[in-house]
Design a protein around this motif. Structure first.
Motif, mmCIF file in Angstrom:
data_model
loop_
_atom_site.group_PDB
_atom_site.id
_atom_site.type_symbol
_atom_site.label_atom_id
_atom_site.label_comp_id
_atom_site.label_asym_id
_atom_site.label_seq_id
_atom_site.Cartn_x
_atom_site.Cartn_y
_atom_site.Cartn_z
ATOM 1 N N UNK A 120 0.786 -1.606 -0.124
ATOM 2 C CA UNK A 120 0.290 0.186 0.271
ATOM 3 C C UNK A 120 0.724 1.603 -0.369
ATOM 4 N N UNK A 121 1.938 1.388 0.931
ATOM 5 C CA UNK A 121 2.943 2.631 0.806
ATOM 6 C C UNK A 121 3.635 2.870 -0.485
ATOM 7 N N UNK A 122 4.130 1.459 -0.756
ATOM 8 C CA UNK A 122 4.485 1.493 -1.733
ATOM 9 C C UNK A 122 4.281 2.385 -3.340
ATOM 10 N N UNK A 123 2.643 2.147 -3.627
ATOM 11 C CA UNK A 123 1.669 2.667 -4.700
ATOM 12 C C UNK A 123 1.004 3.691 -3.312
ATOM 13 N N UNK A 124 1.165 4.293 -3.288
ATOM 14 C CA UNK A 124 1.099 5.772 -2.195
ATOM 15 C C UNK A 124 -0.389 5.082 -1.884
ATOM 16 N N UNK A 125 -1.206 3.755 -1.504
ATOM 17 C CA UNK A 125 -2.601 4.063 -1.605
ATOM 18 C C UNK A 125 -2.536 4.636 -0.236
ATOM 19 N N UNK A 126 -4.083 4.958 0.027
ATOM 20 C CA UNK A 126 -5.087 5.496 2.195
ATOM 21 C C UNK A 126 -5.028 3.546 2.252
ATOM 22 N N UNK A 127 -5.427 3.251 1.453
ATOM 23 C CA UNK A 127 -5.922 1.401 1.891
ATOM 24 C C UNK A 127 -5.756 0.660 1.122
ATOM 25 N N UNK A 128 -5.868 -0.908 1.530
ATOM 26 C CA UNK A 128 -5.239 -1.912 0.160
ATOM 27 C C UNK A 128 -6.140 -2.696 1.132
ATOM 28 N N UNK A 129 -6.622 -3.508 -0.230
ATOM 29 C CA UNK A 129 -7.605 -5.054 0.424
ATOM 30 C C UNK A 129 -6.507 -6.322 0.014
ATOM 31 N N UNK A 130 -6.846 -7.423 0.930
ATOM 32 C CA UNK A 130 -6.390 -8.556 0.360
ATOM 33 C C UNK A 130 -6.810 -8.958 -0.953
ATOM 34 N N UNK A 131 -7.971 -8.865 -2.122
ATOM 35 C CA UNK A 131 -7.940 -9.142 -2.755
ATOM 36 C C UNK A 131 -7.427 -9.086 -4.226
ATOM 37 N N UNK A 132 -6.925 -8.104 -3.955
ATOM 38 C CA UNK A 132 -6.526 -6.895 -4.617
ATOM 39 C C UNK A 132 -4.756 -7.440 -4.867
ATOM 40 N N UNK A 133 -4.371 -8.329 -3.627
ATOM 41 C CA UNK A 133 -2.459 -9.097 -4.714
ATOM 42 C C UNK A 133 -3.123 -10.505 -4.090
ATOM 43 N N UNK A 134 -4.476 -10.500 -5.174
ATOM 44 C CA UNK A 134 -4.743 -11.990 -5.056
ATOM 45 C C UNK A 134 -4.694 -12.801 -3.626
ATOM 46 N N UNK A 135 -5.285 -12.760 -2.221
ATOM 47 C CA UNK A 135 -5.398 -13.332 -1.326
ATOM 48 C C UNK A 135 -6.740 -13.478 -0.870
ATOM 49 N N UNK A 136 -7.710 -14.490 -0.861
ATOM 50 C CA UNK A 136 -8.951 -14.255 -0.768
ATOM 51 C C UNK A 136 -9.168 -14.643 0.468
ATOM 52 N N UNK A 137 -8.795 -13.172 1.676
ATOM 53 C CA UNK A 137 -8.607 -13.583 3.095
ATOM 54 C C UNK A 137 -10.192 -12.050 3.671
ATOM 55 N N UNK A 138 -10.166 -12.103 4.249
ATOM 56 C CA UNK A 138 -10.881 -10.674 5.036
ATOM 57 C C UNK A 138 -10.237 -10.251 5.951
ATOM 58 N N UNK A 139 -9.124 -9.134 4.915
ATOM 59 C CA UNK A 139 -8.565 -8.408 5.152
ATOM 60 C C UNK A 139 -8.429 -7.388 4.593
ATOM 61 N N UNK A 140 -8.000 -6.053 5.276
ATOM 62 C CA UNK A 140 -6.982 -5.274 4.361
ATOM 63 C C UNK A 140 -6.867 -3.595 5.539
ATOM 64 N N UNK A 141 -6.141 -3.115 4.975
ATOM 65 C CA UNK A 141 -5.462 -2.455 5.597
ATOM 66 C C UNK A 141 -5.278 -0.941 5.776
ATOM 67 N N UNK A 142 -5.605 0.344 6.638
ATOM 68 C CA UNK A 142 -5.461 2.252 5.724
ATOM 69 C C UNK A 142 -4.095 2.446 6.771
#
Ligand code: NI
Length: 171
Positions: free
Chosen positions: A39-61
């Motif tokens: 998330x930090x490398x891509x300068x995002x404010x949030x990122x969800x697991x499914x966006x990195x192809x991991x089907x788990x209920x996890x996100x970071x903000x």
């Protein structure tokens, strides 16, 4: 820690429903670390697991980007219990690069989630934090922000979306 590849609109995993996290172990900690770094490398404010192809209920903000006194946080097995008010605010997404549009969402939400240790937390969020939470929560249910915009706006964005989706048509 590692920077993981972010998948784009058109990739089937973005449409999957993520599974509940059962084990709060070292592996989960490592994954949250990788997700955060990505998330930090891509300068995002949030990122969800499914966006990195991991089907788990996890996100970071990265809450520090909203209020500098707040710290980065991982949200595991999140649910939205109640919502109130409506607000129209422009959004973007690392999985739909270059595309931005106004999205109508509740302004205030009551949520429940688990932290990295598995502790259950109840919170009321509002404003930008509530918005990012809902955007990332959507990702865990296979929903993208462009699914929530008026049909006419979506039509206007269609050529841009098709171009990004084109990356996957050869698969
Ligand atoms: Ni997104």
């Amino acid at each position: 820690m590692a920077i993981l590849p972010i998948i784009k609109i058109g990739h089937p995993t973005l449409r999957k429903t993520a599974k509940k996290v059962q084990k709060f172990d070292k592996e989960l900690e490592k994954f949250v670390g990788d997700l955060t770094e990505t998330m930090r490398f891509n300068e995002g404010i949030g990122l969800a697991a499914t966006q990195v192809e991991v089907e788990k209920q996890v996100f970071v903000i990265d809450k520090g980007l909203i209020n500098e006194e707040w710290e980065l946080q991982a949200y595991i097995n999140p649910i939205i219990i109640e919502s109130e008010g409506m607000e129209n605010v422009e959004e973007g997404c690392l999985s739909i690069p270059g595309v931005r549009a106004d999205v109508e969402r509740p302004f205030q939400i009551r949520v429940r989630y688990q932290d990295i240790k598995g502790k259950v937390i109840d919170e009321t969020l509002e404003g930008l934090l509530a918005r990012v939470f809902q955007h990332e929560y959507d990702h865990l249910n296979g929903v993208l922000f462009v699914d929530r915009i008026p049909q006419l706006t979506r039509k206007l964005l269609e050529p841009q979306l098709k171009e990004i989706e084109g990356e996957y048509t050869y698969r």
